[in-house]
Design a protein around this motif. Structure first.
Motif, PDB file in Angstrom:
ATOM      1  N   ARG A   1       0.874  -1.247   0.005  1.00  0.00           N
ATOM      2  CA  ARG A   1      -0.051   0.145  -0.033  1.00  0.00           C
ATOM      3  C   ARG A   1       0.812   1.364  -0.046  1.00  0.00           C
ATOM      4  NH1 ARG A   1      -4.549   0.331   4.393  1.00  0.00           N
ATOM      5  NH2 ARG A   1      -5.402  -1.469   3.039  1.00  0.00           N
ATOM      6  N   SER A   2       1.829   1.265   0.548  1.00  0.00           N
ATOM      7  CA  SER A   2       2.726   2.364   0.822  1.00  0.00           C
ATOM      8  C   SER A   2       3.497   2.765  -0.382  1.00  0.00           C
ATOM      9  CB  SER A   2       3.730   2.171   2.089  1.00  0.00           C
ATOM     10  OG  SER A   2       4.876   1.013   1.378  1.00  0.00           O
TER      11      SER A   2
ATOM     12  N   ARG B   1      11.752   8.415 -11.459  1.00  0.00           N
ATOM     13  CA  ARG B   1      11.250   8.951 -10.087  1.00  0.00           C
ATOM     14  C   ARG B   1      11.134   7.553  -9.116  1.00  0.00           C
ATOM     15  NH1 ARG B   1       5.777  11.898 -10.099  1.00  0.00           N
ATOM     16  NH2 ARG B   1       7.244  13.379 -11.391  1.00  0.00           N
ATOM     17  N   PRO B   2      12.417   7.096  -8.513  1.00  0.00           N
ATOM     18  CA  PRO B   2      12.449   5.791  -7.673  1.00  0.00           C
ATOM     19  C   PRO B   2      11.530   6.043  -6.442  1.00  0.00           C
ATOM     20  CG  PRO B   2      14.674   6.926  -8.459  1.00  0.00           C
ATOM     21  CD  PRO B   2      13.497   7.820  -8.728  1.00  0.00           C
ATOM     22  N   CYS B   3      11.102   5.043  -6.242  1.00  0.00           N
ATOM     23  CA  CYS B   3      10.278   4.498  -5.067  1.00  0.00           C
ATOM     24  C   CYS B   3      10.752   3.672  -4.238  1.00  0.00           C
ATOM     25  CB  CYS B   3       8.539   4.363  -5.241  1.00  0.00           C
ATOM     26  SG  CYS B   3       7.672   5.499  -6.348  1.00  0.00           S
ATOM     27  N   PRO B   4      11.249   4.167  -3.102  1.00  0.00           N
ATOM     28  CA  PRO B   4      12.088   2.988  -2.213  1.00  0.00           C
ATOM     29  C   PRO B   4      11.076   1.616  -1.823  1.00  0.00           C
ATOM     30  CG  PRO B   4      11.284   5.012  -0.785  1.00  0.00           C
ATOM     31  CD  PRO B   4      11.037   5.302  -2.129  1.00  0.00           C
ATOM     32  N   ALA B   5      11.640   0.684  -1.884  1.00  0.00           N
ATOM     33  CA  ALA B   5      10.806  -0.533  -1.743  1.00  0.00           C
ATOM     34  C   ALA B   5      10.861  -0.778  -0.366  1.00  0.00           C
ATOM     35  CB  ALA B   5      11.525  -1.883  -2.490  1.00  0.00           C
ATOM     36  N   THR B   6       9.821  -1.444   0.041  1.00  0.00           N
ATOM     37  CA  THR B   6       9.439  -1.802   1.457  1.00  0.00           C
ATOM     38  C   THR B   6      10.199  -3.077   1.678  1.00  0.00           C
ATOM     39  OG1 THR B   6       7.197  -1.280   1.420  1.00  0.00           O
ATOM     40  CG2 THR B   6       7.596  -2.613   2.993  1.00  0.00           C
ATOM     41  N   PRO B   7      11.242  -3.127   2.816  1.00  0.00           N
ATOM     42  CA  PRO B   7      12.213  -4.028   2.871  1.00  0.00           C
ATOM     43  C   PRO B   7      11.778  -5.340   3.212  1.00  0.00           C
ATOM     44  CG  PRO B   7      13.244  -1.937   3.715  1.00  0.00           C
ATOM     45  CD  PRO B   7      11.690  -1.778   3.556  1.00  0.00           C
ATOM     46  N   ALA B   8      10.686  -5.355   3.979  1.00  0.00           N
ATOM     47  CA  ALA B   8       9.932  -6.653   4.482  1.00  0.00           C
ATOM     48  C   ALA B   8       9.371  -7.223   3.263  1.00  0.00           C
ATOM     49  CB  ALA B   8       8.868  -6.188   5.572  1.00  0.00           C
ATOM     50  N   LEU B   9       8.839  -6.405   2.371  1.00  0.00           N
ATOM     51  CA  LEU B   9       8.235  -7.082   1.091  1.00  0.00           C
ATOM     52  C   LEU B   9       9.223  -7.536   0.044  1.00  0.00           C
ATOM     53  CD1 LEU B   9       5.415  -8.038   0.089  1.00  0.00           C
ATOM     54  CD2 LEU B   9       4.897  -5.881  -0.698  1.00  0.00           C
TER      55      LEU B   9
END
Length: 699
Positions: free
Chosen positions: A296-297, A364-372
């Motif tokens: 979702r983020s 436009r990089p979007c940081p990935a959610t590390p846990a996912l």
């Protein structure tokens, strides 16, 4: 709306002009390259190219086996090129394929810079899928259609000030309807398009998105079906009211009622192969897409345009890829290796959208959610490892899946590609901004170069001077145009006869397949056709002389004078007013004729057979009966003949007492399809009869 970018500065105008000039140069350069690469090649994919050529140029559209009426109508124009129709068809393919680039550029430009959009357009044109521009097939036209559809859905703006969802739905439906008249496979995209239109407003934060989205989806479905059936009816009449056409409907019916467990096993095998191939080609874009779907983020941080591109890519790839898997599973009983064929061309037109996702990640990089991110990367890494081990066992070729064929998974360059994909996944999971550039600037160019080289090698192996091609071109020039349909082609197998038929360029030529070097029997000599074209060395019967003979072929002109008593077509009901009034040992009616279902077939005639009777049957053998001797009897006289697994004419001459009213055919080996294949058919089949003609010598 968060649209990238909107500026009217002089620098931006110059940038747009430069991008436009670069796009034009790209399109022109690729078009010239394809034109030079494809020119003068022979046809390669049989029976597809022969059937598409015949349906588009030589038959009424109503007789087409597949409902590709718009494609067939457009490419009918290639007939103006005469004997050069194939090269003209290729020019049409090349124009359609290159014309997709501006729409791919426009879609990518919504989420990335002009230079990145230009790179995506270049990769989309240089994709190994462009090998289809050299074939008389609709793939290039369909590729263009999907690019236009994507532009309408993702980039086309009816108004800058308001969201006109219904009009957009109508436009998308119109494009999809036209696509369905190029390849009926477009209908499988309809649920994905409707679902996207129903949800797109929510992604953009629109008011009343549910009602307006539902209306847009409804209008898209209505426009698609209206054009598919309405315009199809204009082209082909009532035949166009069939959803899938006679070929695909017949294929579906012949493979229906397979056990569910068997179907699921085949789907698992096919789906695993497609997943491994996708991971090899597009591991990072798949990771981005899976992450955006689950996080979702990540969705919240992305722009409206990016979220829309993600949803549309997921839906269309899922719909088209799922259709490819289930189609393969449904026909897995055709041959043991059929389930291992990777029909990637049924969905590879979606790949430019995934490249656009990679370009967006660079811009436009979007940081990935590390846990996912780590579980997603680990999952795809496992799939890649399985691909190195398992994928070479699948049937991979330059026609079904030119992209994965070009990688060469078992070769050293193929392992380099896998290594680059793994490295990109690792960098992405660690949050590095180098992941997307590594994929788009290194891995994709490596795969593109490999694809260009492999496609070029494949096309160079297409010999335009095969003996059958030479024979077909000669017959085209020698036999009068009005008599080309009265020609029978003899070859070593069905492919060789089709090769010649392609260049003879007549829809109703007959064929006879004989083993190499096998002599022609008297019953092979056509009585209903004026010409016999023999490819290779097949000795003629005693007393038969060729009008033209070379080391490659022989052309025989036949004496077809006769007085026809009557003709019966077995695809129609028998009755007192037909030549054959009744039959024993024949099964039910089928569109092409009837199969035998007994040890013998007895035909009863409405009148006594003449004292000197010519009997011509168009027949084919089933399974083990192919090549075995059948016996035909009239009264006390009997003669034997052999037929192949495709319909061919057999001519037998009988002397009777003038009182016989029946004919018997003895079947060598009645065979139940269920006993020799996964078929559910339990009839003991032997010979298939299309028609019979009785005549007497014209004295």
């Amino acid at each position: 709306m968060d649209r990238y970018p909107t500026t009217t500065s002089a620098a931006a105008n110059r940038s747009r002009l430069l991008a436009g000039a670069g796009l034009l140069a790209l399109c022109c350069g690729v078009f010239v390259w394809l034109l030079l690469r494809n020119h003068g090649l022979g046809p390669a994919i049989f029976s597809d190219e022969w059937y598409y050529s015949k349906m588009s140029r030589l038959q009424p559209l109503a007789e087409a086996m597949v409902p590709s009426y718009l494609y067939l109508w457009l490419f009918r124009a290639s007939s103006v090129c005469g004997a050069g129709f194939l090269d003209c068809a290729r020019i049409g393919n090349e124009l359609f394929f290159v014309a997709a680039a501006p729409f791919i550029y426009a879609v990518t430009r919504r989420v990335a810079s002009s230079l990145l959009a230009l790179l995506v357009a270049a990769l989309a044109l240089l994709t190994p899928l462009n090998v289809y521009t050299s074939f008389f097939m609709p793939e290039a036209s369909y590729y263009f259609g999907f690019a236009v559809l994507s532009w309408v859905i993702l980039a086309w703006q009816v108004s800058e000030s308001r969201w006109n969802a219904p009009l957009q739905g109508l436009a998308a439906g119109a494009v999809l309807g036209l696509m369905s008249l190029v390849k009926v496979h477009a209908l499988f995209l309809l649920p994905a398009v409707c679902l996207y239109l129903g949800c797109a407003g929510r992604l953009a934060g629109r008011v009343n998105w549910r009602s307006r989205g539902a209306l847009a989806a409804l209008l898209a479905a209505a426009a698609t079906l209206a054009l598919k059936f309405g315009l199809g009816y204009v082209f082909a009449g009532e035949e166009a009211l069939s959803v899938f056409g006679s070929f695909y409907t017949g294929t579906a019916n012949s493979h229906a009622r397979r056990p569910l467990a068997e179907l699921l096993r085949a789907a698992w095998t096919s789906g695993a192969g497609h997943l491994m191939a996708l991971a090899v080609l597009l591991a990072l874009p798949l990771a981005l897409l899976i992450h955006a779907t689950l996080s979702r983020s990540a969705r919240a941080q992305g722009s409206t345009e990016l979220r829309q591109l993600q949803l549309y890519s997921l839906l269309t790839l899922g719909a088209a890829g799922g259709m490819a898997v289930m189609f393969t599973a449904s026909i897995a009983d055709v041959a043991p290796t059929e389930v291992l064929r990777l029909h990637m061309r049924y969905y590879s037109f979606v790949f430019p959208l995934l490249l656009a996702l990679s370009a967006a990640a660079i811009h436009r990089p979007c940081p990935a959610t590390p846990a996912l991110a780590w579980p997603v990367a680990l999952l795809l890494a496992i799939v890649l490892a399985c691909a190195v081990w398992k994928l070479p066992a699948y049937s991979i070729n330059a026609v079904d899946g030119p992209e994965i064929y070009g990688v060469g998974i078992a070769s050293l360059p193929g392992r380099v590609v896998v290594g680059l994909e793994l490295l990109a996944l690792l960098l992405w999971a660690r949050g590095s901004r180098l992941a997307a550039p590594l994929f788009l600037f290194v891995a994709m160019p490596v795969m593109t170069v490999q694809g260009v080289l492999s496609s070029g090698a494949y096309l160079r192996n297409i010999d335009p001077n095969l003996p059958a091609y030479v024979a077909g071109r000669f017959a085209y020039g020698y036999v009068p145009a009005a008599e080309r349909n009265q020609l029978t082609v003899v070859g070593a197998d069905v492919l060789e006869t089709m090769h010649a038929q392609f260049y003879v360029d007549a829809p109703d030529t007959g064929t006879i397949a004989l083993p190499p070097g096998a002599p022609l029997a008297p019953y092979h000599m056509p009585l209903r056709n004026k010409w016999l074209l023999v490819i290779g060395h097949h000795p003629l019967p005693p007393g038969v002389r060729a009008e033209v003979a070379t080391d490659v072929y022989a052309l025989v002109k036949m004496d077809t004078q006769r007085r026809v008593i009557g003709v019966t077509r077995f695809g129609q009901p028998l009755g007192p007013n037909s030549l054959v009034t009744a039959a024993e040992g024949l099964s039910h009616l089928e569109p092409w004729g009837r199969w035998s279902e007994a040890k013998r077939v007895v035909l009863h005639f409405s009148r006594p057979l003449p004292a000197h009777a010519n009997v011509v049957i168009k027949a084919q053998a089933f399974g083990p009966n192919t090549g075995l001797p059948f016996t035909m009897k009239i009264g006390s006289e009997e003669q034997s003949f052999r037929v192949g697994d495709l319909p061919q004419d057999v001519t037998l001459r009988f002397a009777t007492d003038g009182q016989q009213r029946s004919l018997t055919i003895e079947i060598p080996k009645p065979t139940v399809p269920h006993d020799v294949s996964p078929s559910i058919d339990t009839r003991p089949l032997g010979i298939g009869l299309t028609d019979i003609e009785i005549s007497t010598p014209d004295t």
